[in-house]
Design a protein around this motif. Structure first.
Motif, PDB file in Angstrom:
ATOM      1  N   ARG A 191       0.829  -1.208   0.000  1.00 22.26           N
ATOM      2  CA  ARG A 191       0.000   0.000   0.000  1.00 22.26           C
ATOM      3  C   ARG A 191       0.860   1.253   0.000  1.00 22.26           C
ATOM      4  N   GLU A 282      -5.039  -3.020  -4.596  1.00 25.73           N
ATOM      5  CA  GLU A 282      -5.656  -2.622  -3.331  1.00 25.73           C
ATOM      6  C   GLU A 282      -6.746  -3.627  -2.946  1.00 25.73           C
ATOM      7  N   CYS A 285      -5.285  -6.703  -1.645  1.00 23.49           N
ATOM      8  CA  CYS A 285      -4.847  -6.494  -0.261  1.00 23.49           C
ATOM      9  C   CYS A 285      -6.014  -6.708   0.687  1.00 23.49           C
TER      10      CYS A 285
END
Lengths: 383, 179, 350, 158, 184
Positions: A191, A282, A285
């Motif tokens: 990130r 993202e 994640c």
């Protein structure tokens, strides 16, 4: 800065000699051994003919001569950037044929590994895309992070790039004790770097000018050409196999499908395809975090592995969401040890076929960017 | 070449000069190797990793060049197919002397996993171009490639430049005697 | 400070002093190029969290030397079908062009190889030499990539001469001179006297301060384009044109291209230093000023500009051909023109 | 739509051209089709709003001892249903109508099937080899294929 | 017109942002591992060069059978029951099979790890050693058998004698059986 699409200019009135340029097989930005025969009018591309097959490694013939277990190392070598995602559909196709239900823990580890590998793949995709646009430094920042992911893979599976980790009915071995913490650390690092990359590369005005409004792929053309993955989603079609027909345990996670919205240009341009990859990282994640939280601690990862992999007579087409798109394996079994036929439906192969359609009328420099935005792996295109 | 021969004679103190010169020339070549920016398959990804920050291939003085004319060595990183074989041969011929070749990974060494049923795979790149160092692995770790590179550097360091033919003949004779 | 040529003063105007005046910049150029190549490798590596060359001498500082030794030994290839004469001539033309620029660079108050009163004009004229060499090399190589690279390079360099010339013109108007020594001497007395901050003068220079800042920025951008550096390195853009106009060059001839590129970088940095950063003058008035300190300040300032060029190269992506032209003709040229008009008005009024 | 319904509608429309529906789990159910009518059937599958099969997932050739087979996996992005069509042709005259004009993705898939199996797709605009070199002999994915001894002077077997 | 100036400003601004980031990295800690001097600690599970423990290998041939690339060549030979040496395995159980040849061709190996998982005695294992590049292709073929050629010859001879003896014994037995049959 405005960019003119050179298609709008009527070239029929300007008589000039066309130049035929061979790009590849050895060229710094063909992502391997692709050869493009480009017809140029000055610097404007009038036609592109891709010549593939420079890495045809006879996967399908070899698969017919191996037993089901031995095919897995070869499946790894198809799309060598995201091997975990390659093994998944093959293994699940055979499991479907044999009717095996794998333990809970195996499913979770598979999902975590596949998503980690998806991040690694997208990191390479964004990095090489930046490289095609001339930015060298983001390439190395992304590769630095990818190295941390590879270290986790090596600790867990023993291989850095090609794993042979998913087996029919289970996994080659259990993960190591501190696996969860390591993965969560990686998520944090990914990130952080992605934020930096967005500032350094994605929202850089030069980069936007290079990629926005370039290589526009309309949604209907994308579907008709059979495109999938970020190429299809970049054109604004919210189609993701993990949502559309959830395999494994993807229905338990909460995530979104990022699509191209044409924020800086037209929907379906190179920038959109790229930002889809950035946002998918993202989402991956998020999936990883949820999976880590839900993953059972105990459980045998090898309990469902059959003594002998010998599926009954039948055939099955199983597809998964590879980072590059829809990867399907069409496995025909005749009841013997060895598969009768294994066909890999490679997403890169199908996505590449749209290149001549979307690169006509742009500049030669754009052709390189468009090719980079499709994100092909020649090992998969040629198999 | 009377002067060179005299210079090379250790009894006329020329051997030291030429020997040192040779060492300097070899040092230049071994410490500054530019490779051809060229990848074939899986090993090329590890090759990219090796160029990345963690392993940093540039520590060895190695810079990527996109054109074969300016490259000193080529790394065959991956499976060479028959369709590609002729291209690699052309690339090799386009490179300027002195040039070297490192074969990386099982596929380039001997066809690797594809040696049995791969009808379209070249079984070893040494069938078309000379190979100086073989790096095993499938794919090799980045460190393994670096180790192969160091092997190549030590090979270059020992190369003969002056009285080349004579010395090569002597070495060969020595080798024959050993066998 | 009085300006003169130290060798002419010591030895008189004879062939020996002329020879020294010519050879000294050459020696400087070679040493500088080696340092710049190392700097490029090291700075790029540090920006990317790497270490760069580490195994050639202590911390890899001998790396450029090894490269030169290697390039001398390489085979010199002339491709079949190439125009032999032009192919062999091109690197020398480019190198000669960039080296000729050194003739009027004032290293210190006491040394400029050739003190002519139209120095700025001369540098610009000689700088255009490189285009000829690049087109020669690109065309003679008989390679499509080379040809494309050469054509791109020619169009790029010619279009960026114009905003660059306007900037120089503005500076000349401000300084009332084209002599580089004179321009430098004008800015003596501290950094507030630099043309970057409006040049010498009273408070009235506030009116042109933003414009001189803008001018220096414009010159910085044009200088990048003229030396084919990122983000304007499209003539040799690796991901598109393999290596551009020097695709077919190997060995020592390629080294000439390499040296020419770095010497060009220094020349544009030197012009920027002389015109906007006060050349060899000390930034702190009379503190640390003098003939010897002049060399130090000049090289320091020029190297700082070179550092910025390298820094930019490893930060930015590459622009496209049409965007390059757009930037040159539609952004830089109008801005430079406005600045020129304002500065001319200022000169008339004050 | 379920596979049974699709089969029913198609059978009604094309009659004998639709041979049968095979549904044996765990295999995917598939519909056998006569080669001659394939193009019309595909057009119907794509354009009929009830079917709306806008996505050709996969096109694969299969070599059976007596016959060659082409398998089409179709999918609808909107309706989220799928169907598998199979066309069987004899080995001595393997001709199948090209559906490249229905789904553009079939273009390269058909070239690949031609390359590896020697199935000729009639009406394809550019039916040449895609993976193997243009002067390669034979179709390697056939079961009786023998790899050549040399190719352009390079020895092929290990 | 506003767009024009906005564009110019974003150009300028985003370049400055990028330069800020790269400048920060210029002074950041470097991550490079200087390979020959420093090493990344390779996990023990990592799949690098294979190593055979000849004491453990019982010659079951499973590894060479599972190997997808057929890079393991194993020859086996029966141990003669009345061998004076009385060979033992690593754990003291009597050895039944000699392994006179166990070659792995690392120029073919694909490092998939299948051979190590099927091995019943854990004789073959991946090590963490990766530094074995070679100047020749033959240098990548590793011979793991612990038996010297002389010993192989000796054992071969012994086996041949033994089989001949067995055969003779068998023949005699059969003869006897025949004879007894005839008698009956």
């Amino acid at each position: 800065m405005t960019t003119t699409k050179f298609v709008d200019i009527d070239f029929s009135r300007i008589e000039s000699d066309r130049m035929r340029l061979n790009v590849g097989p050895q060229h710094p930005s063909t992502h391997g051994v692709l050869r493009l025969e480009v017809e140029l009018d000055g610097e404007v591309v009038t036609n592109v003919i891709p010549h593939i097959g420079y890495l045809h490694r006879c996967f399908e013939k070899i698969a017919e001569n191996m037993n089901y277990q031995q095919v897995i190392p070869y499946v790894d070598r198809m799309d060598y950037i995201s091997s975990m995602n390659n093994e998944l559909p093959y293994v699940m196709a055979v499991e479907k044929l044999m009717g095996i239900k794998v333990p809970e823990k195996v499913e979770y580890i598979r999902v975590i590994m596949a998503e980690l590998n998806r991040i690694a793949n997208h990191q390479i995709a964004v990095a090489t895309f930046g490289l095609d646009a001339g930015a060298f430094t983001p390439f190395l920042y992304l590769f630095r992070d990818r190295e941390y992911i590879l270290w986790i893979f090596e600790k867990a599976t023993g291989g850095r790039l090609l794993f042979n980790y998913f087996w029919v009915g289970g996994l080659a071995n259990d993960v190591y004790p501190t696996f969860k913490e390591d993965v969560l650390n990686i998520v944090k690092q990914v990130r952080k770097t992605n934020k930096e990359i967005e500032e350094l590369l994605i929202y850089n005005k030069i980069f936007i000018d290079r990629t926005a409004n370039v290589g526009v792929l309309p949604a209907d053309v994308a579907i008709n050409y059979g495109c999938s993955g970020p190429v299809l989603r970049g054109s604004g079609v919210p189609f993701d196999l993990r949502k559309a027909e959830p395999y494994s345990i993807y229905d338990r996670f909460d995530f979104e499908i990022p699509v191209g919205k044409g924020e800086v240009g037209t929907v379906g341009d190179c920038w959109d395809r790229n930002i889809v990859r950035m946002r998918e990282m993202e989402q991956s994640c998020r999936i990883i975090e949820q999976a880590i939280a839900q993953m059972p601690d105990s459980g045998d990862v090898q309990s469902a592995i059959p003594k002998k992999v010998r599926p009954p007579k039948g055939e099955v087409y199983f597809r998964c969401e590879n980072p590059k798109g829809e990867l399907g394996f069409y496995v025909i079994s005749d009841g013997k040890d060895k598969p009768y036929r294994v066909k890999g439906r490679a997403p890169s192969f199908v996505n590449l076929s749209v290149l001549p359609e979307i690169s006509r009328g742009y500049l030669f420099a754009d052709l390189i960017v468009i090719l980079g935005s499709i994100d092909i792996v020649l090992g998969e295109v040629d198999r | 070449m009377g002067l060179l021969d005299r210079l090379d004679n250790p009894f006329e103190t020329g051997g030291i000069i030429l020997g040192t010169l040779e060492d300097v020339l070899n040092w230049g070549r071994s410490k500054s190797d530019w490779y051809l920016h060229f990848g074939l398959a899986c090993c090329a990804i590890e090759f990219m990793s090796m160029n990345a920050s963690h392993f940093d291939f540039m520590r060895f003085g190695i810079i990527p060049r996109a054109t074969p004319r300016q490259a000193d060595f080529i790394m065959i990183t991956g499976t060479v197919t028959l369709k590609m074989a002729e291209r690699i041969k052309v690339l090799w011929e386009q490179m300027a002397e002195p040039k070297y070749c490192i074969s990386v990974g099982s596929c380039a060494n001997s066809g690797g996993p594809y040696w049995q049923y791969g009808y379209h795979v070249l079984k070893g790149v040494d069938r078309i171009i000379p190979v100086h160092v073989y790096v095993p692995g499938c794919p090799p770790r980045p460190e393994a490639m670096e180790e192969g590179m160091m092997k190549l550097q030590s090979l270059i360091d020992q190369q003969a430049i002056f009285r080349k033919r004579q010395r090569i003949a002597e070495e060969e004779a020595l080798l024959k005697n050993k066998i | 400070m009085e300006t003169f040529n130290v060798f002419e003063k010591l030895l008189g105007q004879n062939i020996l002093s002329a020879l020294i005046s010519v050879l000294l910049p050459l020696v400087f150029l070679i040493i500088y190029a080696l340092i710049a190549i190392l700097g490029e490798l090291k700075i790029s590596a540090w920006i990317q969290e790497r270490l760069g060359p580490m195994r050639t001498g202590p911390y890899g500082i001998l790396q450029p030397l090894a490269e030169v030794i290697k390039l001398i030994q390489k085979e010199d290839i002339v491709p079949a079908g190439a125009n032999r004469l032009l192919f062999n001539l091109a690197p020398y033309v480019i190198f000669a062009g960039s080296f000729a620029g050194f003739a009027v660079i004032p290293f210190t108050a006491a040394f400029v190889p050739a003190e002519i009163n139209i120095g700025l004009f001369y540098v610009f004229a000689v700088g255009a030499f490189a285009v000829i060499g690049i087109v020669m090399g690109g065309w003679a190589s008989n390679n499509k990539y080379s040809l494309l690279g050469a054509m791109r390079s020619a169009s790029q360099m010619i279009s960026y001469e114009i905003p660059g010339a306007l900037v120089i013109l503005s500076a000349a108007v401000l300084a009332n001179s084209l002599d580089m020594q004179k321009i430098t001497a004008l800015q003596d007395g501290g950094f507030w006297n630099w043309f970057l901050f409006g040049g010498p003068g009273g408070w009235s220079k506030i009116w042109i301060l933003p414009f001189t800042l803008l001018l220096s920025l414009i010159y910085m951008i044009t200088s990048l384009a003229e030396t084919n550096r990122t983000p304007f390195d499209i003539p040799e853009g690796e991901s598109e044109l393999v290596a551009g106009y020097h695709t077919e060059y190997s060995g020592m001839k390629f080294a000439m291209f390499f040296f020419a590129e770095y010497s060009n970088m220094f020349i544009v940095a030197a012009i920027l230093t002389v015109v906007f950063l006060g050349g060899w003058t000390s930034p702190f008035g009379s503190f640390m000023s003098g003939y010897w300190w002049g060399i130090f300040w000049f090289i320091l300032k020029a190297m700082f500009i070179v550092f910025i060029q390298i820094w930019l190269r490893w930060t930015l992506p590459r622009v496209r051909v049409d965007q390059l032209m757009y930037l040159g003709w539609k952004i830089l040229l109008p801005f430079a023109l406005v600045c020129f008009v304002v500065i001319s008005l200022y000169r008339i009024i004050y | 739509m379920e596979i049974q319904e699709i089969f029913g509608v198609l059978k009604e429309k094309f009659g004998d051209a639709i041979i049968d529906l095979v549904n044996e789990p765990p295999s995917d159910p598939f519909i056998n089709v006569v080669p001659d009518k394939l193009f019309d059937i595909c057009l119907e599958l794509r354009d009929n709003p009830e079917f709306d099969f806008d996505y050709l997932m996969c096109l694969s050739g299969v070599d059976y001892p007596e016959t060659l087979q082409v398998v089409y996996h179709l999918y609808s992005l909107n309706k989220k249903h799928k169907v598998v069509l199979k066309v069987t042709v004899p080995k001595d005259n393997p001709k199948v109508p090209s559906i490249e004009r229905v789904w553009r993705s079939a273009d390269w898939h058909e070239r690949e099937a031609y390359d590896l199996f020697g199935i000729v797709f009639e009406g394809h605009h550019n039916l040449i080899r895609i993976l193997l070199p243009y002067d390669w002999e034979g179709h390697p994915l056939r079961k009786d294929y023998k790899e050549p001894e040399t190719y352009h002077g390079i020895r092929v077997p290990y | 017109m506003i767009d024009y100036f906005k564009n110019v400003w974003t150009w300028f601004y985003t370049i400055l942002v990028g330069m800020k980031i790269t400048l920060r990295h210029l002074f950041a800690k470097k991550v490079t591992i200087q390979y020959p001097n420093e090493r990344y600690p390779i996990p023990p599970i990592a799949r690098n060069r294979l190593q055979l423990d000849p004491d453990r290998c019982n010659g079951c041939l499973q590894c060479s059978r599972i190997c997808p690339v057929q890079c393991i060549t194993v020859e086996t030979m029966k141990v003669v029951p009345d061998d004076p040496e009385q060979p033992k395995m690593f754990d003291g159980t009597p050895r039944k099979i000699w392994v006179p040849r166990y070659d792995i061709d690392f120029a073919k190996c694909c490092f998939c790890g299948l051979c190590t998982t099927v091995c019943p005695t854990e004789a073959i294992k991946h090590t963490t050693d990766f530094e074995y590049s070679s100047y020749t292709r033959e240098g990548l073929i590793y011979h793991f058998s612990a038996m010297s050629p002389e010993k192989v010859e000796e054992k071969k001879k012994m086996l041949a004698e033994w089989t001949a003896k067995q055969k003779a014994a068998k023949a005699q037995q059969e003869k006897q059986a025949q004879a007894s049959n005839e008698v009956n």
